[in-house]
Motif scaffolding. Sequence first.
Motif, PDB file in Angstrom:
ATOM      1  N   ASP A  75       2.428  -9.836  -5.463  1.00 21.89           N
ATOM      2  CA  ASP A  75       1.645  -8.665  -5.060  1.00 21.89           C
ATOM      3  C   ASP A  75       1.987  -8.350  -3.606  1.00 21.89           C
ATOM      4  O   ASP A  75       1.537  -9.031  -2.694  1.00 21.89           O
ATOM      5  CB  ASP A  75       0.154  -8.982  -5.222  1.00 21.89           C
ATOM      6  CG  ASP A  75      -0.756  -7.800  -4.925  1.00 21.89           C
ATOM      7  OD1 ASP A  75      -0.428  -6.995  -4.032  1.00 21.89           O
ATOM      8  OD2 ASP A  75      -1.816  -7.694  -5.570  1.00 21.89           O
ATOM      9  N   TYR A  76       2.800  -7.319  -3.399  1.00 24.39           N
ATOM     10  CA  TYR A  76       3.248  -6.994  -2.045  1.00 24.39           C
ATOM     11  C   TYR A  76       2.096  -6.558  -1.148  1.00 24.39           C
ATOM     12  O   TYR A  76       2.047  -6.884   0.037  1.00 24.39           O
ATOM     13  CB  TYR A  76       4.304  -5.895  -2.083  1.00 24.39           C
ATOM     14  CG  TYR A  76       5.596  -6.284  -2.780  1.00 24.39           C
ATOM     15  CD1 TYR A  76       5.985  -7.616  -2.894  1.00 24.39           C
ATOM     16  CD2 TYR A  76       6.428  -5.313  -3.314  1.00 24.39           C
ATOM     17  CE1 TYR A  76       7.172  -7.967  -3.523  1.00 24.39           C
ATOM     18  CE2 TYR A  76       7.618  -5.655  -3.943  1.00 24.39           C
ATOM     19  CZ  TYR A  76       7.983  -6.972  -4.043  1.00 24.39           C
ATOM     20  OH  TYR A  76       9.160  -7.316  -4.658  1.00 24.39           O
ATOM     21  N   GLY A  77       1.168  -5.819  -1.716  1.00 21.28           N
ATOM     22  CA  GLY A  77       0.021  -5.381  -0.927  1.00 21.28           C
ATOM     23  C   GLY A  77      -0.825  -6.553  -0.458  1.00 21.28           C
ATOM     24  O   GLY A  77      -1.301  -6.583   0.675  1.00 21.28           O
ATOM     25  N   LYS A  78      -1.016  -7.540  -1.329  1.00 20.43           N
ATOM     26  CA  LYS A  78      -1.799  -8.719  -0.966  1.00 20.43           C
ATOM     27  C   LYS A  78      -1.082  -9.538   0.095  1.00 20.43           C
ATOM     28  O   LYS A  78      -1.715 -10.047   1.034  1.00 20.43           O
ATOM     29  CB  LYS A  78      -2.056  -9.569  -2.213  1.00 20.43           C
ATOM     30  CG  LYS A  78      -2.995 -10.746  -1.967  1.00 20.43           C
ATOM     31  CD  LYS A  78      -3.335 -11.447  -3.276  1.00 20.43           C
ATOM     32  CE  LYS A  78      -4.291 -12.628  -3.036  1.00 20.43           C
ATOM     33  NZ  LYS A  78      -4.649 -13.292  -4.314  1.00 20.43           N
ATOM     34  N   LEU A  79       0.238  -9.665  -0.031  1.00 17.63           N
ATOM     35  CA  LEU A  79       0.997 -10.396   0.975  1.00 17.63           C
ATOM     36  C   LEU A  79       0.835  -9.735   2.340  1.00 17.63           C
ATOM     37  O   LEU A  79       0.599 -10.407   3.348  1.00 17.63           O
ATOM     38  CB  LEU A  79       2.470 -10.448   0.568  1.00 17.63           C
ATOM     39  CG  LEU A  79       3.421 -11.299   1.417  1.00 17.63           C
ATOM     40  CD1 LEU A  79       4.607 -11.753   0.569  1.00 17.63           C
ATOM     41  CD2 LEU A  79       3.932 -10.575   2.649  1.00 17.63           C
ATOM     42  N   LYS A  80       0.953  -8.433   2.375  1.00 18.17           N
ATOM     43  CA  LYS A  80       0.825  -7.691   3.628  1.00 18.17           C
ATOM     44  C   LYS A  80      -0.561  -7.901   4.240  1.00 18.17           C
ATOM     45  O   LYS A  80      -0.708  -8.141   5.446  1.00 18.17           O
ATOM     46  CB  LYS A  80       1.069  -6.206   3.383  1.00 18.17           C
ATOM     47  CG  LYS A  80       1.033  -5.326   4.642  1.00 18.17           C
ATOM     48  CD  LYS A  80       1.444  -3.909   4.274  1.00 18.17           C
ATOM     49  CE  LYS A  80       1.613  -3.069   5.536  1.00 18.17           C
ATOM     50  NZ  LYS A  80       0.344  -2.724   6.165  1.00 18.17           N
ATOM     51  N   ALA A  81      -1.598  -7.838   3.379  1.00 16.84           N
ATOM     52  CA  ALA A  81      -2.966  -8.012   3.881  1.00 16.84           C
ATOM     53  C   ALA A  81      -3.180  -9.421   4.428  1.00 16.84           C
ATOM     54  O   ALA A  81      -3.852  -9.613   5.447  1.00 16.84           O
ATOM     55  CB  ALA A  81      -3.964  -7.720   2.759  1.00 16.84           C
ATOM     56  N   MET A  82      -2.618 -10.427   3.762  1.00 16.43           N
ATOM     57  CA  MET A  82      -2.736 -11.811   4.237  1.00 16.43           C
ATOM     58  C   MET A  82      -2.128 -11.973   5.623  1.00 16.43           C
ATOM     59  O   MET A  82      -2.735 -12.548   6.534  1.00 16.43           O
ATOM     60  CB  MET A  82      -2.011 -12.760   3.271  1.00 16.43           C
ATOM     61  CG  MET A  82      -2.763 -13.139   2.029  1.00 16.43           C
ATOM     62  SD  MET A  82      -1.778 -14.382   1.135  1.00 16.43           S
ATOM     63  CE  MET A  82      -2.875 -14.684  -0.249  1.00 16.43           C
ATOM     64  N   VAL A  83      -0.912 -11.470   5.769  1.00 18.44           N
ATOM     65  CA  VAL A  83      -0.210 -11.647   7.038  1.00 18.44           C
ATOM     66  C   VAL A  83      -0.924 -10.902   8.156  1.00 18.44           C
ATOM     67  O   VAL A  83      -1.160 -11.446   9.247  1.00 18.44           O
ATOM     68  CB  VAL A  83       1.252 -11.175   6.916  1.00 18.44           C
ATOM     69  CG1 VAL A  83       1.943 -11.212   8.274  1.00 18.44           C
ATOM     70  CG2 VAL A  83       2.009 -12.047   5.914  1.00 18.44           C
ATOM     71  N   GLU A  84      -1.290  -9.667   7.906  1.00 18.56           N
ATOM     72  CA  GLU A  84      -1.947  -8.873   8.942  1.00 18.56           C
ATOM     73  C   GLU A  84      -3.336  -9.393   9.257  1.00 18.56           C
ATOM     74  O   GLU A  84      -3.823  -9.246  10.379  1.00 18.56           O
ATOM     75  CB  GLU A  84      -2.001  -7.411   8.516  1.00 18.56           C
ATOM     76  CG  GLU A  84      -0.613  -6.772   8.454  1.00 18.56           C
ATOM     77  CD  GLU A  84      -0.651  -5.300   8.122  1.00 18.56           C
ATOM     78  OE1 GLU A  84      -1.721  -4.816   7.651  1.00 18.56           O
ATOM     79  OE2 GLU A  84       0.380  -4.614   8.309  1.00 18.56           O
ATOM     80  N   GLY A  85      -3.981 -10.035   8.275  1.00 17.89           N
ATOM     81  CA  GLY A  85      -5.308 -10.589   8.499  1.00 17.89           C
ATOM     82  C   GLY A  85      -5.285 -12.001   9.057  1.00 17.89           C
ATOM     83  O   GLY A  85      -6.345 -12.566   9.369  1.00 17.89           O
ATOM     84  N   GLY A  86      -4.102 -12.590   9.173  1.00 20.40           N
ATOM     85  CA  GLY A  86      -3.979 -13.930   9.726  1.00 20.40           C
ATOM     86  C   GLY A  86      -4.518 -15.023   8.825  1.00 20.40           C
ATOM     87  O   GLY A  86      -4.880 -16.107   9.297  1.00 20.40           O
ATOM     88  N   ASN A  87      -4.583 -14.766   7.518  1.00 25.12           N
ATOM     89  CA  ASN A  87      -5.107 -15.765   6.581  1.00 25.12           C
ATOM     90  C   ASN A  87      -4.126 -15.915   5.430  1.00 25.12           C
ATOM     91  O   ASN A  87      -4.362 -15.479   4.309  1.00 25.12           O
ATOM     92  CB  ASN A  87      -6.482 -15.337   6.060  1.00 25.12           C
ATOM     93  CG  ASN A  87      -7.096 -16.380   5.140  1.00 25.12           C
ATOM     94  OD1 ASN A  87      -6.824 -17.575   5.268  1.00 25.12           O
ATOM     95  ND2 ASN A  87      -7.907 -15.930   4.195  1.00 25.12           N
ATOM     96  N   VAL A  88      -2.991 -16.546   5.721  1.00 23.57           N
ATOM     97  CA  VAL A  88      -1.918 -16.664   4.740  1.00 23.57           C
ATOM     98  C   VAL A  88      -2.120 -17.927   3.905  1.00 23.57           C
ATOM     99  O   VAL A  88      -2.117 -19.041   4.434  1.00 23.57           O
ATOM    100  CB  VAL A  88      -0.544 -16.703   5.438  1.00 23.57           C
ATOM    101  CG1 VAL A  88       0.566 -16.892   4.416  1.00 23.57           C
ATOM    102  CG2 VAL A  88      -0.327 -15.417   6.239  1.00 23.57           C
TER     103      VAL A  88
END
Length: 356
Positions: A75-88
């Motif tokens: 899920d590319y959108g979820k990956l982006k949100a994780m990285v930008e949110g600092g919770n990978v």
Amino acid sequence: MFKKVLLAGIISAATLFAAACGGGGSEETSSGGGKSDTLVVVDWGGAVTEARQDTIFKPFEEKFDVKIQVESPTDYGKLKAMVEGGNVTWDVVNIDTFWGEQAGEQGLLEPIDYEIVSKENIVPEMLNEYSVGAEMYSSVIAYNTDKFAEGEHPQTWEEFWDTEKFPGARGLYNDPLETLEIALLADGVKPEELYPLDVDRAFESLDKLAAKTEIVWWDAGAQPVELLSSGTVTVSTAWNGRITEAKKEGAPVELHYNQATLSSESWAVPKGSKNKELAMEFINFATSAEVQAAFSETIDYSPVNEKAIELLPEEVQARLGQSPELAESQVIMDPMYWAENYEEISQRLQEWHLKQ
């Protein structure tokens, strides 16, 4: 069972191939800053993930004494949100190769550590700054065996375009990636001269085909088999695994590997993975010759490790289009070109459809 998903743009929502089976799990990260006993690997699900279980995941768990937690789909959108949110919470993700270079440039992926990941015997196009190839698959000339006998079907893309000699509607993938390469090959461009693509010439080539016969545009990997089996089209582009699987099940379909285009998917590590070093070890393990050969014997994807091809039985090499004579006739697509140009050309394809 076999898939290919192409997504336009870094902010695309996740999609999955039709046969994907779910696979989410609880999030696990390392505690106290030490090495985690769990590596979270994100894959597309379905048959491809099942094939990795015994050939990649379990052997890696045994060698490194860790547990692989599989989540799906990518899920590319979820990956982006994780990285930008600092919770990978993901460590390794299977992605479209060209997308990986886009994502890396936008700060979403870790650069590949080639001190850990070996480049030895890996197809050069599969070694990129932010990703390493996981597998390749071919876009082939597929045909209805009730319409064309063995040896009497189109064997080049130029013949695919020849509707007088080989009558019937044509099936094409509704995506510029691979379709434009095929259109240029049909118009006489030599494989070694494809890139950078002559986009104007490619669309002119599509114009020529559209003027001669109906083009049925497909979006999912199962559709070419359906179109061919029903006689809706007599010839179509298709992904090799879909055709070989349908053939086993008795469908009146066959494929030809000459001038097939090779696409790829790759392994990447999200920026901020808490197990970055172990993730790199996983990529190194998954791309080793023995592991690649075991995977390709299980499912019809080609290895990215050239040494792995030598380890495969001749029958498997031929089935994958990787016997010496078949491999030489195939064209590896340039993921870096598409990383830079996909969105613009995709928009142009949509505009071309509106004019038809």
